[in-house]
Design a protein around this motif. Structure first.
Motif, PDB file in Angstrom:
ATOM      1  N   GLU A  84       0.816  -1.215   0.000  1.00 23.17           N
ATOM      2  CA  GLU A  84       0.000   0.000   0.000  1.00 23.17           C
ATOM      3  C   GLU A  84       0.856   1.275   0.000  1.00 23.17           C
ATOM      4  OE1 GLU A  84      -4.058  -1.544   2.220  1.00 23.17           O
ATOM      5  OE2 GLU A  84      -2.451  -0.684   3.458  1.00 23.17           O
ATOM      6  N   TRP A  85       2.156   1.129  -0.119  1.00 22.04           N
ATOM      7  CA  TRP A  85       3.097   2.260  -0.209  1.00 22.04           C
ATOM      8  C   TRP A  85       2.934   2.912  -1.581  1.00 22.04           C
ATOM      9  CZ3 TRP A  85       6.020   4.241   3.558  1.00 22.04           C
ATOM     10  CH2 TRP A  85       7.164   4.978   3.249  1.00 22.04           C
ATOM     11  N   THR A  86       2.505   4.192  -1.642  1.00 24.94           N
ATOM     12  CA  THR A  86       2.116   4.821  -2.903  1.00 24.94           C
ATOM     13  C   THR A  86       2.790   6.182  -3.070  1.00 24.94           C
ATOM     14  OG1 THR A  86      -0.058   3.770  -2.685  1.00 24.94           O
ATOM     15  CG2 THR A  86       0.148   5.536  -4.308  1.00 24.94           C
ATOM     16  N   PRO A  87       3.391   6.467  -4.234  1.00 24.46           N
ATOM     17  CA  PRO A  87       4.024   7.771  -4.465  1.00 24.46           C
ATOM     18  C   PRO A  87       3.006   8.897  -4.534  1.00 24.46           C
ATOM     19  CG  PRO A  87       4.734   6.129  -6.083  1.00 24.46           C
ATOM     20  CD  PRO A  87       3.563   5.557  -5.378  1.00 24.46           C
ATOM     21  N   VAL A  88       3.456  10.121  -4.258  1.00 26.97           N
ATOM     22  CA  VAL A  88       2.616  11.316  -4.311  1.00 26.97           C
ATOM     23  C   VAL A  88       3.405  12.414  -5.021  1.00 26.97           C
ATOM     24  CG1 VAL A  88       1.403  13.070  -2.954  1.00 26.97           C
ATOM     25  CG2 VAL A  88       1.485  10.700  -2.127  1.00 26.97           C
TER      26      VAL A  88
END
Length: 322
Positions: free
Chosen positions: A67-71
């Protein structure tokens, strides 16, 4: 005359002896410096190269690191970044801080001068990577293993850290560590909640630094808004450990060796490490290809109640293009 940042560290002989040998909490005074004030951080973020400014969001389950997601963050000012982090659920990694700013570089250089002078079991420790970590209340950093030896200097807020036994295959199988060093696997490793029963755990406060043996799996959960400085280093001893795992990964594993020694001292370890670094310098070893998607439709947005909003289309953030 340069600032005496070394005065911010006054460890006991026992702390120096235990540094990198077992998990421990020590004191420092870096958090009292103007370098880490809110205004200094705003100015730094305003001018920081956007390819060196990483931002991620994540879920709430420590067992699901997918669930680690770039922004996207490139369009945001320093003040907008801090404002969004105060209300959102994000983690900003200001990488290569010692390569960008001379004052931070001087601080980190003096830090290692103190460590080298007091720690007889460490030879010529030098910075290999440093970053400021600025993060929201409630965020987490999933369980992971760093290739280099490293430590975390806490500057603002409170966070809890868990450190699991190094080189214990219950928490990070040997092949995972080898693949992380060979860059065919990302640093995150599988985590199960029972691991915490075997962890060194501590609630970090400003003015504390946590250190641990190289290749100790570890994870973090914020209690409030946080600022920390993470520093990785290479020493004669840490490079030998890297070399042993690197030799195992590139040479012994392809040859079918199942029982690959991770002994870090002695002639065999020296030969393995020397061979690995020679082959690496000659560019004989092929780096692995980590698989990950950095395409995202999320952007940092300090006007949004959650500190971020959605874009019309997904694209690569600036830090993923470098």
């Amino acid at each position: 005359m340069s600032t005496q940042y070394s005065d911010c560290i006054a460890w006991t002989q026992e702390e120096h002896q235990n540094f990198g040998v077992k998990p421990q909490i020590s004191q420092h005074k870096f958090h009292e410096l103007d370098l880490f004030s809110d205004e200094a951080l705003v100015t730094l973020l305003d001018n920081y190269p956007r390819e060196w400014l990483q931002c991620y969001t994540m879920g709430t389950n420590p067992e699901n690191h997918n669930e680690w997601t770039p922004v996207h963050i490139a369009e945001s000012s320093g003040r907008q970044i801090l404002s969004a982090l105060q209300k959102g659920r994000m983690w900003v990694n200001v990488i290569n801080i010692d390569r960008y700013n001379g004052e931070y570089a001087e601080l980190i250089e003096q830090m290692y001068q103190v460590i080298n002078a007091g720690s007889d079991h460490i030879t010529n420790a030098k910075s290999s990577f440093s970053a400021l970590l600025i993060s929201s209340p409630g965020i987490q950093v999933y369980c992971h293993v760093d290739a280099d030896a490293n430590m975390l200097w806490h500057l603002k807020g409170r966070k809890r850290v868990w450190v699991y036994p190094a080189r214990d295959t219950r928490f990070a199988p040997q092949t995972y560590v080898e693949e992380i060093i060979g860059e065919s696997r990302h640093e995150n490793v599988p985590f199960e909640r029972w691991y915490d029963d075997h962890a060194f755990s501590h609630e970090l406060k400003a003015g504390e630094v946590v250190s641990w043996p190289q290749h100790s799996p570890h994870r973090v959960e914020n209690i409030g808004f946080n600022v920390s400085l993470t520093t990785s280093y290479g020493s004669k001893e840490s490079r030998r450990q890297l070399g042993v795992h690197g030799f195992n990964h590139y040479i012994l594993k392809p040859l079918g060796f199942k029982n690959r020694s991770i002994e870090r001292v002695g002639l065999v370890a020296e030969v393995k490490s020397f061979t690995y670094f020679v082959l690496k310098k000659l560019k004989v070893l092929k780096r692995g290809e980590r698989t990950a998607s950095y395409t995202t439709d999320l952007q940092l947005d300090d006007s949004h109640p959650e500190g971020m909003s959605k874009r019309d289309e997904a694209s690569l953030p600036e830090f993923a293009k470098a």
